[in-house]
Design a protein around this motif. Structure first.
Motif, short mmCIF file in Angstrom:
data_model
loop_
_atom_site.label_atom_id
_atom_site.label_comp_id
_atom_site.label_asym_id
_atom_site.label_seq_id
_atom_site.Cartn_x
_atom_site.Cartn_y
_atom_site.Cartn_z
N VAL A 37 -4.25 -7.34 6.83
CA VAL A 37 -4.42 -5.90 6.70
C VAL A 37 -5.09 -5.36 7.96
O VAL A 37 -5.93 -6.04 8.56
N GLN A 38 -4.66 -4.20 8.38
CA GLN A 38 -5.27 -3.56 9.54
C GLN A 38 -5.71 -2.16 9.13
O GLN A 38 -4.87 -1.26 8.96
N TYR A 39 -7.02 -1.99 8.92
CA TYR A 39 -7.56 -0.68 8.61
C TYR A 39 -7.57 0.17 9.88
O TYR A 39 -7.61 -0.38 10.98
N SER A 84 -9.80 3.69 0.07
CA SER A 84 -10.16 2.78 1.14
C SER A 84 -9.10 1.72 1.41
O SER A 84 -9.22 0.94 2.38
N ASP A 85 -8.08 1.67 0.58
CA ASP A 85 -6.97 0.73 0.83
C ASP A 85 -5.95 1.29 1.81
O ASP A 85 -4.97 0.61 2.14
N THR A 86 -6.18 2.51 2.26
CA THR A 86 -5.31 3.08 3.29
C THR A 86 -5.36 2.20 4.53
O THR A 86 -6.42 2.00 5.12
N ALA A 87 -4.22 1.67 4.92
CA ALA A 87 -4.17 0.68 6.01
C ALA A 87 -2.72 0.31 6.27
O ALA A 87 -1.81 0.77 5.57
N ARG A 110 2.86 0.77 6.22
CA ARG A 110 1.72 1.72 6.24
C ARG A 110 1.53 2.28 4.84
O ARG A 110 2.45 2.87 4.27
N VAL A 111 0.33 2.09 4.33
CA VAL A 111 0.00 2.57 2.99
C VAL A 111 -1.01 3.70 3.12
O VAL A 111 -2.05 3.55 3.77
N LEU A 112 -0.68 4.81 2.53
CA LEU A 112 -1.59 5.95 2.49
C LEU A 112 -1.95 6.21 1.04
O LEU A 112 -1.06 6.48 0.22
#
Lengths: 115, 117
Positions: A37-39, A84-87, A110-112
């Motif tokens: 995962v990349q925040y 906070s899982d946006t990444a 990409r998850v928003l």
């Protein structure tokens, strides 16, 4: 050569929704499998890994992934997402199980998560 | 938790110039890697390094690229004569060696954004 595909490029969902990200790989032998995962503004971090044994793998932050050998898949899931899982999420497969092997990455999803 | 550190975070260079990207892998790790990600594309493997030599390199890693471990802590990627298409995010990674000799997860740095003008 190993190839990895992630089906969704972008996912938008609301907090508390369930998340499932698809990952398929091409190699038919025994594999190790990773999700990174990349925040925003941060480096790639290991979310979870599969080496052997139980095909349902638990990772950090409530994530899990299921290895289905017959489908060449390693889908990532989380039952209830948070803002906070946006990444961006990357599936990655090493070329072999031997040490020091290069990773082949999927294209990323990409998850928003909307609050 | 120990981290892989990369410097600089952003490098702007004129086409044709040489550039050196620096990485400090995690101290007890013995495998080192460089990857790059061109904007909008996948993360691609460039090279792996073990025991002071290249273990594997991709077809991207041509003669203009080189890697070096000049001392006990740094791991560098040099691009001799940069081209516009070298503009990308470059990631360094390292992994440890398991007693079984099997794969271990790679730990990544924050990346260096290289912009070629």
């Amino acid at each position: 050569a190993q190839s990895v595909s992630q089906h969704n490029h972008h996912v938008i969902l609301s907090e508390a929704a369930s998340l499932e990200l698809g990952c398929n790989y091409s190699y038919g032998g025994t594999v190790n499998l990773f999700w990174y995962v990349q925040y925003p503004g941060q480096h790639l971090q290991l979310l979870l890994k599969y080496f052997s044994g139980d095909p349902l793998v638990k990772g950090i932050k409530g994530f899990e992934a299921e290895f289905i050998k017959s489908k060449f898949s390693f889908n990532l899931r989380k039952p209830s997402v948070q803002w906070s899982d946006t990444a961006e999420y990357f599936c990655a497969v090493p070329h072999s199980k031997a040490a020091g092997n290069k990773l082949t990455f999927g294209g990323g999803t990409r998850v928003l998560v909307k609050p | 938790e120990p981290e892989v550190t990369q410097t600089p975070s952003h490098q702007v260079t004129q086409m044709g110039q040489e550039v050196i990207l620096r990485c400090v892998p995690i101290s007890n790790h013995l495998y080192f890697y460089w990857y790059r990600q061109i904007l909008g594309q996948k993360v691609e493997f460039l090279v792996s390094f073990y025991n002071n030599e290249i273990s594997e390199k991709s077809e991207i890693f041509d003669d203009q690229f080189s890697v070096e471990r000049p001392d006990g802590s740094n791991f560098t990627l040099k691009i001799r004569s940069t081209k516009l298409e070298d503009s990308a995010m470059y990631f360094c990674a390292s992994s440890e060696v398991a007693a079984t000799g099997s794969n271990q997860p790679q730990h990544f740095g924050d990346g260096t954004r290289l912009s070629i003008l």
